[in-house]
Write a protein that holds these residues in place. Sequence first.
Motif, PDB file in Angstrom:
ATOM      1  N   UNK A 272      -7.173   8.946   6.720  1.00  0.00           N
ATOM      2  CA  UNK A 272      -8.138   9.435   5.722  1.00  0.00           C
ATOM      3  C   UNK A 272      -7.416  10.136   4.568  1.00  0.00           C
ATOM      4  N   UNK A 273      -6.424  10.952   4.894  1.00  0.00           N
ATOM      5  CA  UNK A 273      -5.672  11.646   3.841  1.00  0.00           C
ATOM      6  C   UNK A 273      -4.931  10.649   2.957  1.00  0.00           C
ATOM      7  N   UNK A 274      -4.333   9.605   3.590  1.00  0.00           N
ATOM      8  CA  UNK A 274      -3.611   8.600   2.816  1.00  0.00           C
ATOM      9  C   UNK A 274      -4.559   7.773   1.950  1.00  0.00           C
ATOM     10  N   UNK A 275      -5.750   7.499   2.465  1.00  0.00           N
ATOM     11  CA  UNK A 275      -6.723   6.726   1.688  1.00  0.00           C
ATOM     12  C   UNK A 275      -7.142   7.478   0.431  1.00  0.00           C
ATOM     13  N   UNK A 276      -7.199   8.797   0.499  1.00  0.00           N
ATOM     14  CA  UNK A 276      -7.537   9.566  -0.701  1.00  0.00           C
ATOM     15  C   UNK A 276      -6.473   9.370  -1.773  1.00  0.00           C
ATOM     16  N   UNK A 277      -5.225   9.188  -1.370  1.00  0.00           N
ATOM     17  CA  UNK A 277      -4.165   8.916  -2.332  1.00  0.00           C
ATOM     18  C   UNK A 277      -4.311   7.523  -2.926  1.00  0.00           C
TER      19      UNK A 277
END
Length: 294
Positions: A272-277
């Motif tokens: 989820x954190x990587x998808x925000x990037x």
Amino acid sequence: MDIYELLQLNGGAMKWQPLVDQGLSLSELPEGVARYRTCVYLSDRMTPDEARAFLYNGRITCLSAAKLYGLPIVDQASVRRTHIALPRNRGLHYSLSRMMDDVVIHREAARITENPANPWVVDFRQAVIRCLACADIEQAVAIVDAVRFQRLCPVEDLRVPDDVPGARRVHEALRRSRGGVRSVLETMARLQLEDAGIESRVAVEIPGVGEVDLLIHDRLVVELDGWEFHSGKAHWLHDLERDRRLVERGFLVLRFDYDAVVSRSEVVPAVRAALSQVVARRRPPSSPGTHTRD
């Protein structure tokens, strides 16, 4: 005639009382002979699971059979007890020899079909279907994924009629299975992401890099490393080179080891954190002279 010879003549296992009646001593068993409760068996020819199947007069099935067939087992604790198939109409009573503490009994309405190569084990299809009907979805899908990847049988052969007990579980496992999944870690990570509403593609070929485990939103690559990987510097350097080539092509790369996947608490938050990037990279830049108010 000694115990070893008698066991050979009787298929590898016998109840101990007839042996005692013949005057044979069970106090010191010869090499290659083991005792399990009220039976003795050839330990160089039979496994403890098979000895339990003999004592309970059943056949090894479900997860115990899946393990024998080389299929992935998510939780090794699930096969500490032997899964035994018995006909539904056969009586089974608790006794000192059958204490039910080391077996899981599966009552089968249909005929129990044996493996021709090992009569103590149910045949492959029956074992797999029993796993799909009994196991949790993660374990069940891992088995179907392995059947697909290893081409052990057509997946269509695993379908069952709707009125068969456990049919809903079987159908769900088949529906959620995917082709190209090479390891149980890939299955586990993919299902964790799916349950969190994050779709991924498996075994995607990236030009100039090769096949990656999971690809999400066409830009986030998830790689999964089991215990068998990184056994030396060469593996580690190979993975670093792959990651570098992926980054050069505009991908974000997340790499998880066995413990991270099995913990079921690390993969989803990190993705989820990587998808925000990924979303931030795709967002058009603000026009010069403008700013966003907090």
